[in-house]
Design a protein around this motif. Structure first.
Motif, mmCIF file in Angstrom:
data_model
loop_
_atom_site.group_PDB
_atom_site.id
_atom_site.type_symbol
_atom_site.label_atom_id
_atom_site.label_comp_id
_atom_site.label_asym_id
_atom_site.label_seq_id
_atom_site.Cartn_x
_atom_site.Cartn_y
_atom_site.Cartn_z
ATOM 1 N N SER A 90 35.150 36.614 101.553
ATOM 2 C CA SER A 90 35.812 36.575 100.237
ATOM 3 C C SER A 90 34.796 36.605 99.109
ATOM 4 C CB SER A 90 36.714 35.355 100.121
ATOM 5 O OG SER A 90 35.957 34.177 100.086
ATOM 6 N N VAL A 91 33.662 35.946 99.290
ATOM 7 C CA VAL A 91 32.604 35.977 98.269
ATOM 8 C C VAL A 91 32.003 37.382 98.170
ATOM 9 C CG1 VAL A 91 30.283 35.142 97.726
ATOM 10 C CG2 VAL A 91 32.054 33.533 98.398
ATOM 11 N N VAL A 92 31.752 37.995 99.305
ATOM 12 C CA VAL A 92 31.171 39.343 99.308
ATOM 13 C C VAL A 92 32.136 40.345 98.695
ATOM 14 C CG1 VAL A 92 30.423 41.225 100.819
ATOM 15 C CG2 VAL A 92 29.619 38.905 101.229
ATOM 16 N N ARG A 93 33.404 40.196 98.987
ATOM 17 C CA ARG A 93 34.404 41.136 98.488
ATOM 18 C C ARG A 93 34.604 41.014 96.975
ATOM 19 N NH1 ARG A 93 40.221 40.143 100.542
ATOM 20 N NH2 ARG A 93 39.474 38.268 99.611
ATOM 21 N N THR A 94 34.483 39.809 96.426
ATOM 22 C CA THR A 94 34.760 39.607 95.000
ATOM 23 C C THR A 94 33.550 39.853 94.105
ATOM 24 O OG1 THR A 94 34.297 37.243 95.175
ATOM 25 C CG2 THR A 94 36.595 37.950 95.435
ATOM 26 N N GLU A 115 29.902 42.147 93.026
ATOM 27 C CA GLU A 115 29.306 43.487 93.064
ATOM 28 C C GLU A 115 28.045 43.463 93.913
ATOM 29 O OE1 GLU A 115 28.509 43.551 88.998
ATOM 30 O OE2 GLU A 115 30.609 43.611 88.425
ATOM 31 N N VAL A 116 27.690 44.619 94.457
ATOM 32 C CA VAL A 116 26.545 44.728 95.355
ATOM 33 C C VAL A 116 25.253 44.358 94.635
ATOM 34 C CG1 VAL A 116 25.209 46.319 96.781
ATOM 35 C CG2 VAL A 116 27.694 46.455 96.766
ATOM 36 N N LEU A 128 25.042 40.627 94.163
ATOM 37 C CA LEU A 128 24.768 39.959 95.433
ATOM 38 C C LEU A 128 23.302 40.088 95.829
ATOM 39 C CD1 LEU A 128 27.916 40.864 97.539
ATOM 40 C CD2 LEU A 128 27.265 38.609 96.708
ATOM 41 N N LYS A 129 22.713 41.262 95.598
ATOM 42 C CA LYS A 129 21.293 41.454 95.913
ATOM 43 C C LYS A 129 20.426 40.560 95.041
ATOM 44 C CE LYS A 129 21.422 46.117 97.741
ATOM 45 N NZ LYS A 129 20.983 47.519 97.587
ATOM 46 N N GLU A 130 20.754 40.467 93.765
ATOM 47 C CA GLU A 130 20.002 39.627 92.842
ATOM 48 C C GLU A 130 20.088 38.153 93.255
ATOM 49 O OE1 GLU A 130 20.869 38.093 88.391
ATOM 50 O OE2 GLU A 130 20.929 40.270 88.663
ATOM 51 N N GLN A 131 21.288 37.713 93.597
ATOM 52 C CA GLN A 131 21.475 36.332 94.031
ATOM 53 C C GLN A 131 20.761 36.070 95.355
ATOM 54 O OE1 GLN A 131 25.727 35.947 94.113
ATOM 55 N NE2 GLN A 131 25.867 35.548 91.914
ATOM 56 N N SER A 132 20.782 37.043 96.236
ATOM 57 C CA SER A 132 20.114 36.903 97.521
ATOM 58 C C SER A 132 18.611 36.745 97.348
ATOM 59 C CB SER A 132 20.421 38.116 98.399
ATOM 60 O OG SER A 132 19.739 38.029 99.608
ATOM 61 N N LEU A 133 18.031 37.523 96.450
ATOM 62 C CA LEU A 133 16.593 37.408 96.187
ATOM 63 C C LEU A 133 16.246 36.050 95.587
ATOM 64 C CD1 LEU A 133 15.805 40.983 94.827
ATOM 65 C CD2 LEU A 133 15.183 40.015 97.048
ATOM 66 N N ALA A 134 17.100 35.555 94.701
ATOM 67 C CA ALA A 134 16.852 34.239 94.101
ATOM 68 C C ALA A 134 16.953 33.140 95.150
ATOM 69 C CB ALA A 134 17.836 33.997 92.970
ATOM 70 N N LEU A 135 17.922 33.243 96.038
ATOM 71 C CA LEU A 135 18.082 32.228 97.081
ATOM 72 C C LEU A 135 16.996 32.327 98.152
ATOM 73 C CD1 LEU A 135 21.940 32.131 97.598
ATOM 74 C CD2 LEU A 135 20.500 30.410 96.526
ATOM 75 N N GLU A 136 16.410 33.495 98.300
ATOM 76 C CA GLU A 136 15.354 33.682 99.298
ATOM 77 C C GLU A 136 14.167 32.748 99.029
ATOM 78 O OE1 GLU A 136 13.834 35.635 102.671
ATOM 79 O OE2 GLU A 136 15.671 36.228 101.665
ATOM 80 N N GLU A 137 13.783 32.621 97.767
ATOM 81 C CA GLU A 137 12.676 31.729 97.415
ATOM 82 C C GLU A 137 13.024 30.273 97.710
ATOM 83 O OE1 GLU A 137 9.630 32.702 96.531
ATOM 84 O OE2 GLU A 137 10.391 34.735 96.862
#
Length: 113
Positions: A27-31, A33-34, A37-46
């Motif tokens: 549901s989070v992925v569907r709601t 934008e790609v 999500l990539k930007e948030q993923s990079l921030a969470l990676e650190e």
């Protein structure tokens, strides 16, 4: 109720929570934008790299929790309840904000102990 039935019920509860966890992810992925999500993923990676320094075995513990009856159920259930409270208190927040909050709080706890 026999021990075998209790174990089976516990594992079914764990499977239910695993399914609910997957539904939340989809549901989070569907709601979103790609690009977001990539930007948030990079921030969470650190944050995740720093979190892994303090809790190196958290992945193994999560896997073990799903093999022990009811443990995954209570673990995920508590986290979903915690997320619900966080999102209801912070009106403009989303799941990303909750994950970021949890990582930073756990890192602060590890640094202070």
């Amino acid at each position: 109720m026999s021990y075998e039935e209790i174990f089976i019920l516990g594992w079914l509860a764990n499977i239910l929570m695993l399914f609910i966890n997957i539904v939340v992810v989809f549901s989070v992925v569907r709601t979103n934008e790609v690009a977001k999500l990539k930007e948030q993923s990079l921030a969470l990676e650190e944050l995740k790299k720093e979190y892994d320094k303090y809790y190196p075995y958290h992945k193994q513990m999560a896997i073990i929790a799903y093999f022990l009856p009811f443990t995954g159920f209570f673990r995920v259930g508590f986290r979903l309840f915690e997320m619900f409270l966080f999102l209801s208190k912070n009106k403009d927040a989303n799941v990303y904000n909750f994950i970021e909050y949890k990582y930073t709080q756990d890192i602060k706890k590890a640094k202070n102990s």
